[in-house]
Write an enzyme that holds these catalytic residues in place. Sequence first.
Site, PDB file in Angstrom:
ATOM      1  N   ARG A   1       1.542   3.412   3.950  1.00  0.00           N
ATOM      2  CA  ARG A   1       1.750   4.840   3.720  1.00  0.00           C
ATOM      3  C   ARG A   1       1.912   5.490   5.092  1.00  0.00           C
ATOM      4  NH1 ARG A   1       2.855   3.823  -0.776  1.00  0.00           N
ATOM      5  NH2 ARG A   1       1.837   4.507  -2.709  1.00  0.00           N
TER       6      ARG A   1
ATOM      7  N   GLU B   1       7.450  12.916   3.162  1.00  0.00           N
ATOM      8  CA  GLU B   1       8.612  12.307   2.489  1.00  0.00           C
ATOM      9  C   GLU B   1       9.171  13.289   1.475  1.00  0.00           C
ATOM     10  OE1 GLU B   1       7.446   8.502   0.900  1.00  0.00           O
ATOM     11  OE2 GLU B   1       6.732   7.785   2.820  1.00  0.00           O
TER      12      GLU B   1
ATOM     13  N   HIS C   1      11.459   4.636   1.842  1.00  0.00           N
ATOM     14  CA  HIS C   1      10.372   4.251   0.928  1.00  0.00           C
ATOM     15  C   HIS C   1      10.916   3.448  -0.261  1.00  0.00           C
ATOM     16  CE1 HIS C   1       6.112   5.411  -0.590  1.00  0.00           C
ATOM     17  NE2 HIS C   1       6.463   4.212  -1.018  1.00  0.00           N
TER      18      HIS C   1
HETATM   19  P1  NAP Z   1      -4.549  -4.302  -1.843  1.00  0.00           P
HETATM   20  O1  NAP Z   1      -4.417  -5.669  -2.414  1.00  0.00           O
HETATM   21  O2  NAP Z   1      -5.652  -3.430  -2.307  1.00  0.00           O
HETATM   22  O3  NAP Z   1      -4.621  -4.446  -0.239  1.00  0.00           O
HETATM   23  C1  NAP Z   1      -5.004  -3.441   0.627  1.00  0.00           C
HETATM   24  C2  NAP Z   1      -5.839  -4.051   1.731  1.00  0.00           C
HETATM   25  O4  NAP Z   1      -6.093  -3.070   2.731  1.00  0.00           O
HETATM   26  C3  NAP Z   1      -7.182  -4.552   1.235  1.00  0.00           C
HETATM   27  O5  NAP Z   1      -7.270  -5.926   1.526  1.00  0.00           O
HETATM   28  C4  NAP Z   1      -8.219  -3.744   2.036  1.00  0.00           C
HETATM   29  O6  NAP Z   1      -9.270  -4.604   2.395  1.00  0.00           O
HETATM   30  C5  NAP Z   1      -7.397  -3.289   3.250  1.00  0.00           C
HETATM   31  N1  NAP Z   1      -7.901  -2.048   3.843  1.00  0.00           N
HETATM   32  C6  NAP Z   1      -8.143  -0.884   3.224  1.00  0.00           C
HETATM   33  N2  NAP Z   1      -8.606   0.030   4.107  1.00  0.00           N
HETATM   34  C7  NAP Z   1      -8.668  -0.601   5.307  1.00  0.00           C
HETATM   35  C8  NAP Z   1      -9.082  -0.199   6.597  1.00  0.00           C
HETATM   36  N3  NAP Z   1      -9.544   1.030   6.835  1.00  0.00           N
HETATM   37  N4  NAP Z   1      -8.990  -1.093   7.603  1.00  0.00           N
HETATM   38  C9  NAP Z   1      -8.541  -2.348   7.381  1.00  0.00           C
HETATM   39  N5  NAP Z   1      -8.125  -2.786   6.168  1.00  0.00           N
HETATM   40  C10 NAP Z   1      -8.207  -1.918   5.146  1.00  0.00           C
HETATM   41  O7  NAP Z   1      -3.225  -3.475  -2.078  1.00  0.00           O
HETATM   42  P2  NAP Z   1      -1.698  -3.995  -2.075  1.00  0.00           P
HETATM   43  O8  NAP Z   1      -1.232  -4.233  -3.452  1.00  0.00           O
HETATM   44  O9  NAP Z   1      -1.545  -5.086  -1.060  1.00  0.00           O
HETATM   45  O10 NAP Z   1      -0.965  -2.658  -1.564  1.00  0.00           O
HETATM   46  C11 NAP Z   1      -1.304  -2.090  -0.309  1.00  0.00           C
HETATM   47  C12 NAP Z   1      -0.656  -0.739  -0.144  1.00  0.00           C
HETATM   48  O11 NAP Z   1       0.732  -0.889   0.109  1.00  0.00           O
HETATM   49  C13 NAP Z   1      -0.689   0.167  -1.394  1.00  0.00           C
HETATM   50  O12 NAP Z   1      -1.926   0.836  -1.534  1.00  0.00           O
HETATM   51  C14 NAP Z   1       0.457   1.126  -1.127  1.00  0.00           C
HETATM   52  O13 NAP Z   1      -0.017   2.268  -0.451  1.00  0.00           O
HETATM   53  C15 NAP Z   1       1.379   0.319  -0.222  1.00  0.00           C
HETATM   54  N6  NAP Z   1       2.663  -0.004  -0.896  1.00  0.00           N
HETATM   55  C16 NAP Z   1       3.813   0.496  -0.387  1.00  0.00           C
HETATM   56  C17 NAP Z   1       5.018   0.199  -0.999  1.00  0.00           C
HETATM   57  C18 NAP Z   1       6.311   0.724  -0.456  1.00  0.00           C
HETATM   58  O14 NAP Z   1       7.217   0.997  -1.240  1.00  0.00           O
HETATM   59  N7  NAP Z   1       6.469   0.822   0.849  1.00  0.00           N
HETATM   60  C19 NAP Z   1       5.035  -0.601  -2.153  1.00  0.00           C
HETATM   61  C20 NAP Z   1       3.846  -1.089  -2.644  1.00  0.00           C
HETATM   62  C21 NAP Z   1       2.645  -0.776  -2.017  1.00  0.00           C
HETATM   63  P3  NAP Z   1     -10.746  -4.069   2.742  1.00  0.00           P
HETATM   64  O15 NAP Z   1     -11.127  -3.158   1.606  1.00  0.00           O
HETATM   65  O16 NAP Z   1     -11.578  -5.280   2.855  1.00  0.00           O
HETATM   66  O17 NAP Z   1     -10.646  -3.360   4.030  1.00  0.00           O
END
Ligand code: NAP
Length: 323
Positions: free
Chosen positions: A238, A267, A285
Amino acid sequence: MDKKRVVVFSQIDQTILERLQQQYEVQVLNPKSGDINEQIRQAVTNADGMIGSGRVLNESNLASAQQLKIISTVSVGYDNYDVDYLNQKKIWLSNTPHVLTETTADLAFSLLMSAARRVPYLDQWTKQGQWKRTAGTEQFGQDIFGKTLGIIGLGNIGAAVARRGYYGFNMDILYHNRREKPELAQPLAAKYCSMSELLQHSDFIVMAVDLNHESKALIGQAEFDQMQSHAVFVNIARGSVIDEAALINTLKQNKIFAAGLDVYTKEPLQESELFNLSNVVTLPHVGSATEETRKKMAELAYQNLVQALEGQIPRYLVNPDFN
Ligand code: NAP
């Protein structure tokens, strides 16, 4: 018995919309028809469910909801929604994890490669007829194979990006999370390290955290200053997980080699200093934006919504706890 009422608050897949219309009384909101928040305020009053993405939903536009059971977001990220407020109102929030993981990782890796090998810049250079002799040092990029890839946020998408690096490009993987993720890290021989260690030792850095209170502006000037001068920085998470002004400053001064961005603080990105920089690749995005994946996301969001409206517990709930 009266049909349940569903509010569609953004464009959704046409076949899903038609299925919803067969089952429920559906109101489709359209920003072209006036202030979208005002439309939401009026529509939620007697709505049972909502489905869509890309809108901020909180007390200011949901306060009049009387019987709202579920908001089904067609996304994995849910930072647009005030989860504390939804808990207070006992409104479920569901999302669409997993089905977009590989596609978003593909996009992250294409940003990494495009920025490292300067694909958009060289495409323009060629089309503008500047290829008058063999490309020289001015046009050179960075090697990818065998380098070190640092993942900030080794979750579903972060791990899928790491797999591409590890298996496809023989890369060493570093990662930083709030907690270690041995189950994801071990198969990739990924090394858990502090933020500073990761920033200083990675050739490529990919942001894949979810946006939460602790990840807001996680990467600022102090963090960019620790990166290597040949580093390539990619953000598919994000916009607000980084300080965008600090990144622009870093790129302007060529303190890192390049960046690849899919997400921005504001955005859609209409005006930005990023547009004047040749060392950044900017995408609108589109992490999950393929036909197949968007269909899978719409289907999953539909199932979550219907499960809640038909008295079941949806498969992917962000806030199951108030029950
Ligand atoms: P996920 O499986 O929940 O992975 C997010 C990871 O971030 C978790 O492992 C979490 O681990 C870590 N995290 C959270 N806060 C943190 C911090 N302060 N410092 C370090 N690590 C941290 O989610 P996902 O499915 O991979 O998706 C991740 C994100 O990608 C989504 O939430 C979304 O915002 C974004 N996304 C973007 C697009 C796009 O179109 N560009 C598409 C899909 C998703 P810990 O809790 O252990 O820290």
